[in-house]
Every structure is written in C-alpha cells, then in structure tokens.
Design a protein around this motif. Sequence first.
Motif, PDB file in Angstrom:
ATOM      1  N   TYR A  98       0.839  -1.192   0.000  1.00 22.50           N
ATOM      2  CA  TYR A  98       0.000   0.000   0.000  1.00 22.50           C
ATOM      3  C   TYR A  98       0.874   1.241   0.000  1.00 22.50           C
ATOM      4  O   TYR A  98       2.053   1.185   0.316  1.00 22.50           O
ATOM      5  CB  TYR A  98      -0.985   0.014   1.174  1.00 22.50           C
ATOM      6  CG  TYR A  98      -0.360  -0.176   2.545  1.00 22.50           C
ATOM      7  CD1 TYR A  98       0.119   0.913   3.262  1.00 22.50           C
ATOM      8  CD2 TYR A  98      -0.263  -1.435   3.114  1.00 22.50           C
ATOM      9  CE1 TYR A  98       0.672   0.741   4.516  1.00 22.50           C
ATOM     10  CE2 TYR A  98       0.287  -1.616   4.356  1.00 22.50           C
ATOM     11  CZ  TYR A  98       0.755  -0.519   5.065  1.00 22.50           C
ATOM     12  OH  TYR A  98       1.316  -0.688   6.307  1.00 22.50           O
ATOM     13  N   TYR A 129      -3.759   3.880  -0.088  1.00 23.49           N
ATOM     14  CA  TYR A 129      -4.399   2.934  -1.001  1.00 23.49           C
ATOM     15  C   TYR A 129      -3.578   1.673  -1.191  1.00 23.49           C
ATOM     16  O   TYR A 129      -2.346   1.722  -1.226  1.00 23.49           O
ATOM     17  CB  TYR A 129      -4.592   3.576  -2.387  1.00 23.49           C
ATOM     18  CG  TYR A 129      -5.619   4.667  -2.393  1.00 23.49           C
ATOM     19  CD1 TYR A 129      -6.966   4.359  -2.470  1.00 23.49           C
ATOM     20  CD2 TYR A 129      -5.242   5.993  -2.305  1.00 23.49           C
ATOM     21  CE1 TYR A 129      -7.925   5.361  -2.476  1.00 23.49           C
ATOM     22  CE2 TYR A 129      -6.190   7.005  -2.303  1.00 23.49           C
ATOM     23  CZ  TYR A 129      -7.526   6.677  -2.395  1.00 23.49           C
ATOM     24  OH  TYR A 129      -8.481   7.672  -2.391  1.00 23.49           O
ATOM     25  N   ILE A 181      -9.032   1.441   0.034  1.00 20.54           N
ATOM     26  CA  ILE A 181      -8.271   2.090   1.100  1.00 20.54           C
ATOM     27  C   ILE A 181      -7.576   1.007   1.925  1.00 20.54           C
ATOM     28  O   ILE A 181      -8.163  -0.021   2.249  1.00 20.54           O
ATOM     29  CB  ILE A 181      -9.212   2.923   2.000  1.00 20.54           C
ATOM     30  CG1 ILE A 181      -9.942   3.986   1.193  1.00 20.54           C
ATOM     31  CG2 ILE A 181      -8.452   3.525   3.160  1.00 20.54           C
ATOM     32  CD1 ILE A 181      -9.091   5.129   0.717  1.00 20.54           C
TER      33      ILE A 181
END
Length: 129
Positions: free
Chosen positions: A52, A86, A97
């Motif tokens: 992420y 994200y 998310i």
Amino acid sequence: MGMREELQAEMAEAFDDPDGLADAVKPVTGVRKVAGEYDPDLGGAPEVTTTYGGRGVFGSYLAKEIDGSLIQTTDEKLLILQNELYLTVEGVPTAMIAEPKIGDIIDRKRALNVSQDPVGATWTIQLRV
C-alpha cells in the motif's frame, strides 16, 4: 460534510500548502506479508504480499514520551491521512483504502503500534528500524 471528511480535507490542504507541511510530506510505502491458503501441491501455504502507499509526515517522539522500552530514541512517528492510503497492485494505487497493521514494513521500518484519531481521519504509526 461530516467531521471526518472536514478534518481530512483540512489535513490534505495542509499537506499540499507550501507554507504548511508540504516540505515535510513524503511518499510512504507499506508491505505486509502473510501466509496464503494452504496449497497441497506445495505442501504449505505460500506467502502473500500486500503493498500500500500514500503520503505522510515523519516525526520524532517528545523526550517525555521516550521510555527506552516501548518507545526508543530512534523510533519515528508517522502521520498518514486514512483516505490517502491505497492498496497498490504493481505500483498502481487501487480504489481500495488500506489499513496499516502492527508488523507491516513501512519504508524499511517495522510498525510497532498503529492507532487512529477519534474521528478516523488519520493513522499514527510508531516505526522502528
């Protein structure tokens, strides 16, 4: 607009403001490795990597917060907007998310503690080399 959205908008504006935090904001990349589903052909569970990214502000702890055990002098504090973190697939952000967890590796440091503010707008993460 609710309190969470208002706080996130204000923080994003501060992150972008050249007279605010813009010079302190850095890109952030997190990696989590977990065991996947058992594969009888492999005789085990392959490791699955989740990545992420977002942006955040790295800081240090106050002297009065450092106890030498739970918080050490070399630990860093990272503040990230929740709505800007994200999941990524091959380096490209998705629409999902991400939620950081203890044990994740963020910018080559291990996450020891993950918390969020009362309205759920920001993550504060304790990092250790």
